[in-house]
Write a protein that holds these residues in place. Structure first.
Motif, PDB file in Angstrom:
ATOM      1  N   ARG A 152      22.795 -21.941  31.526  1.00  0.00           N
ATOM      2  CA  ARG A 152      22.518 -23.471  31.489  1.00  0.00           C
ATOM      3  C   ARG A 152      23.924 -23.942  30.570  1.00  0.00           C
ATOM      4  N   THR A 175      11.129 -12.364  31.113  1.00  0.00           N
ATOM      5  CA  THR A 175      11.050 -13.548  31.015  1.00  0.00           C
ATOM      6  C   THR A 175      11.372 -14.552  32.226  1.00  0.00           C
ATOM      7  N   ILE A 214      19.202 -19.996  32.616  1.00  0.00           N
ATOM      8  CA  ILE A 214      18.977 -19.438  31.392  1.00  0.00           C
ATOM      9  C   ILE A 214      20.092 -19.460  30.439  1.00  0.00           C
ATOM     10  N   ILE A 215      19.767 -19.215  29.013  1.00  0.00           N
ATOM     11  CA  ILE A 215      20.853 -19.116  28.088  1.00  0.00           C
ATOM     12  C   ILE A 215      21.023 -17.625  27.632  1.00  0.00           C
ATOM     13  N   GLY A 216      20.282 -16.582  28.336  1.00  0.00           N
ATOM     14  CA  GLY A 216      20.487 -15.378  27.940  1.00  0.00           C
ATOM     15  C   GLY A 216      20.030 -14.889  26.534  1.00  0.00           C
ATOM     16  N   THR A 217      18.867 -15.524  26.329  1.00  0.00           N
ATOM     17  CA  THR A 217      18.317 -14.941  25.034  1.00  0.00           C
ATOM     18  C   THR A 217      17.462 -13.574  25.093  1.00  0.00           C
ATOM     19  N   GLN A 218      18.054 -12.641  24.241  1.00  0.00           N
ATOM     20  CA  GLN A 218      17.350 -11.297  24.264  1.00  0.00           C
ATOM     21  C   GLN A 218      17.236 -10.838  22.777  1.00  0.00           C
ATOM     22  N   VAL A 219      15.968  -9.991  22.694  1.00  0.00           N
ATOM     23  CA  VAL A 219      15.866  -9.440  21.349  1.00  0.00           C
ATOM     24  C   VAL A 219      15.515  -7.893  21.603  1.00  0.00           C
ATOM     25  N   ILE A 274      15.818 -16.203  16.344  1.00  0.00           N
ATOM     26  CA  ILE A 274      16.801 -16.540  17.494  1.00  0.00           C
ATOM     27  C   ILE A 274      16.253 -17.702  18.352  1.00  0.00           C
ATOM     28  N   ASP A 275      14.821 -17.892  18.318  1.00  0.00           N
ATOM     29  CA  ASP A 275      14.398 -19.014  19.257  1.00  0.00           C
ATOM     30  C   ASP A 275      14.718 -20.280  18.619  1.00  0.00           C
ATOM     31  N   ALA A 284      17.933 -20.796  20.004  1.00  0.00           N
ATOM     32  CA  ALA A 284      17.881 -21.078  21.613  1.00  0.00           C
ATOM     33  C   ALA A 284      17.325 -22.495  22.032  1.00  0.00           C
ATOM     34  N   THR A 310      19.724 -25.482  23.749  1.00  0.00           N
ATOM     35  CA  THR A 310      19.336 -26.015  24.937  1.00  0.00           C
ATOM     36  C   THR A 310      19.314 -27.416  24.854  1.00  0.00           C
TER      37      THR A 310
END
Lengths: 454, 454
Positions: B293, B305, B328-333, B406-407, B410, B414
């Protein structure tokens, strides 16, 4: 005229102002007067100190006057009370509480950071021994000394707000029977009732007795020691100690005496630069009222986060800067026994008061993957403005996972996101951290359904 | 022409598509073909199943074919492999893997959700016994059976990405010595090296041996059983088992054979409605590539997800809807032993690749009030676009508090927030939840300083 900065109050706001002014101007003389014996302590930690979660009170004390002098070249005078402000001749009148002597301190710029004071309910017998309020570290020490030295078996708390409930937990940690008396028909009025009911259940689970719709009308010393608490309707309760936690109010006496303007909610009125109505006088923290970013209306929500930020703004501007405080959205969180509860933005009532048409949805979902050990429930209520589809509020109750998930909403609300945009967020997922659809997204999805149904 | 929906793959994406199509059209015949014996399992939970954190594999299985039939009226055929798609005559050729018979199933709308397959490195001896890859539940069962039945003392993992590291932890739970071989000079390439170095330290602390810059060139059976692993430079290591976790690739064979277009990164190319190049054929999940995004460029980030969300979109549209997947913006944990690590948005390298001028700052701060028991550290790196002051990425490593913080980033990324706007957020504070200035705000504040210095 003196080129200096005088700060009234070694509160979080006051010390933040002093520190930020120092960053802005390395040579500005900065003087702080603090009435109590302590500065910039973690007052939000006091219930945990009382409950023995934190054993040593010194842990709550971030800085000392010695530290501030040595590291920041800031002169801090504790046990010095400012008793008057002369706005014409630009000096404050200060009383040294140890020696009793009084002197005048001229100022170039002045920051008022006098904080808040506990509301002491006007109940006959409130002055009896064993009745406390909790605002500053000295109050905390007094309460803990009482608990340590007396054989307290029964305690009463007046008020079922955040602090009252945190104190209930603290006293239960001592094994004390706790009664909470609340005049309203409900607890935690910041939070809508579907969620505050969960906290009521948590209190019950932890053997805290909650008396709602209950007005205490008198305190009397009991014959065998301790107190009798008489409630409306003439019910009588025993208590070895009482803590009144019915709220705080802005400490504005000095400001009002100096004809500095206060706002509609009783706090010192400031503009977005934290300027008061009086030239060269700034104010920050719990003595001021601020603005809600969503409704643009004045609010009084005295919190440590806001106080620190406002202090920084006031200090920077007092030292020649030009930064603004954008207001708050009222994000709050607390832990009551094993249930965390949080709120941000508007609730249904405040949204209606602001002329909005709130649409809400409530969901319950796991905080980690359902199959991951230790996965627990989170309840989420989302509030959406019908006209714009914007997310305007959220509330949560449940596991520790509530704590920072509320901030996802706080960020989305501040950004003006619609519930559709919230629903499209790419949030973090891993089984030990979140289910595939985070509770925030489940709430967004339910919010969309609720919105489209109307 | 059949008015029905056929879904290839009982993956998360496939089952989401089927379920959402059912919501959209209560009477549409919906048929799902799944090659393996299981549908819509929590594949992200497999390392925890292998590591005995989750004991029962059935916990990972959310739904069964029986459930889908009864509750959703969806016909799911497991152990049925689709071996061809005839896009002209609109049917799929299906092989019943139990009976061996083949039949044609006409479709009105088709969703391809064939997922990803493990990359099997082309190393001589890779076919030896005791060498595994992990992608689906059957792989997980095989690995756990091997661990349970053999006396595994030494294990090797190829690849130090998220899955490789999660597997290292899983095998350490069995008390097994673990060597990780990684060809690159570093681990976790999604995350910048300042933070991935913290995870390296966590591996070392947990007695996992990491060999970076190390290429495995051959596997040989050892004389006394087990394997010999030979690395470049002719170093030899013993292992009773090996798991290759060098990555996955989109499973596009069927699509390619049917001349359905793939993208520059090898995944099935879809538009924002999840439409492929072929009429009435949709694709979703790990077999597709998607868009970032922020950069608007294609990316391949196969995650549960995204797969779930894309499946919903494909299913809704296949049933006549018109909804879009925003990218997506590539959020990972993930959690590696006791350290959580997370990333969202762009890292410094991907930001530069996208033509931006990334400015970054890194901070370390507590996750709760410093005085609150159990307070731990969180490291945060914030990445800002110099030209716009927008936050474009963040990475974290540290305590569990990383997971949902982290969210916040995110959400801010966004929303297109600048670092100044991030810094002004009203985030939740209570001593058991956060310090007064949340690590996110400390990072924002440091980011502003870094930005203004340039």
């Amino acid at each position: 005229m003196d080129k200096n900065l005088v700060v009234i109050g070694g509160t979080a706001a006051g010390m933040s102002a002093a520190a930020q002014a120092r960053r802005g101007d390395p040579s500005l003389p900065i003087i702080v007067f603090e009435r109590t014996g302590y500065i910039t302590y973690g007052s939000c930690g006091l219930p945990y100190y009382i409950g023995n979660v934190i054993k040593d009170v010194n842990k709550l004390i971030t800085y000392t006057p010695e530290y501030m002098k040595k590291q920041r070249n800031i002169d801090v005078y504790i046990l010095h009370e400012v008793v008057g402000i002369n706005t014409q001749e630009k000096y404050v009148k200060v009383k040294n509480l140890k020696s009793g002597e009084t002197f005048n301190q001229p100022y170039g710029q002045l920051v008022i950071a006098t904080g808040a004071v506990s509301v002491v309910p006007k109940i006959p017998g409130i002055d009896n021994n064993g009745i406390f309020t909790l605002r500053n570290i000295e109050d905390g020490i007094k309460i803990k000394e009482f608990l340590s030295s007396k054989n307290v078996k029964h305690a009463a708390i007046l008020g079922a707000g955040f602090i009252g409930l945190e104190l209930a937990e603290a006293l239960r940690n001592w094994g004390i029977d706790v009664n909470i008396f609340e005049m309203l028909p409900r607890i935690l009025p910041q939070i809508d009732e579907e969620l505050s009911a969960l906290i009521e259940a948590e209190l019950e689970k932890n053997s805290v007795k909650l008396y709602k719709n209950t007005k205490v009308v008198e305190f009397k010393p009991a014959e065998k020691g301790g107190l009798k608490i008489i409630t409306e309707g003439n019910n009588i309760f025993d208590a070895d100690m009482v803590i009144a936690a019915v709220g705080v109010k802005p400490n504005t006496l000095l400001a009002q005496n100096a004809k500095i303007q206060t706002g509609t909610l009783g706090g010192i009125a400031v503009d977005k630069y934290m300027r008061t109505s009086c030239p060269d006088i700034w104010a920050a923290g719990d003595c001021t009222e601020t603005y809600n970013r969503i409704t643009k209306k004045p609010v009084y929500v005295p919190l440590g986060t806001t106080a620190n930020k406002q202090g920084k703004i006031a200090g920077e501007n007092a030292a020649g800067g030009s930064v603004i405080f954008p207001g708050i959205i009222g994000t709050q969180v607390t832990k009551i026994f094993n249930t965390y509860t949080a709120t941000t933005g508007l609730n249904e009532i405040s949204a209606k008061d602001a002329g909005m048409l709130p649409i809400s949805a409530k969901i319950k979902h796991v905080d980690k993957a359902g199959y991951y050990p230790g996965s627990k429930s989170i309840h989420v209520k989302i509030i959406i403005d019908k006209n714009t589809a914007k997310v305007i509020g959220a509330q949560m109750a449940g596991s520790e996972g509530v704590g920072k998930r509320i901030d996802i909403f706080a960020t989305a609300i501040t950004a003006g996101m619609t519930v559709y945009e919230l629903n499209e967020l790419d949030l973090a997922y891993a089984p030990p951290v979140s289910p595939v659809y985070d509770p925030v997204l489940i709430a967004a999805s339910s919010g969309i359904k609720a919105l489209e149904k109307t």
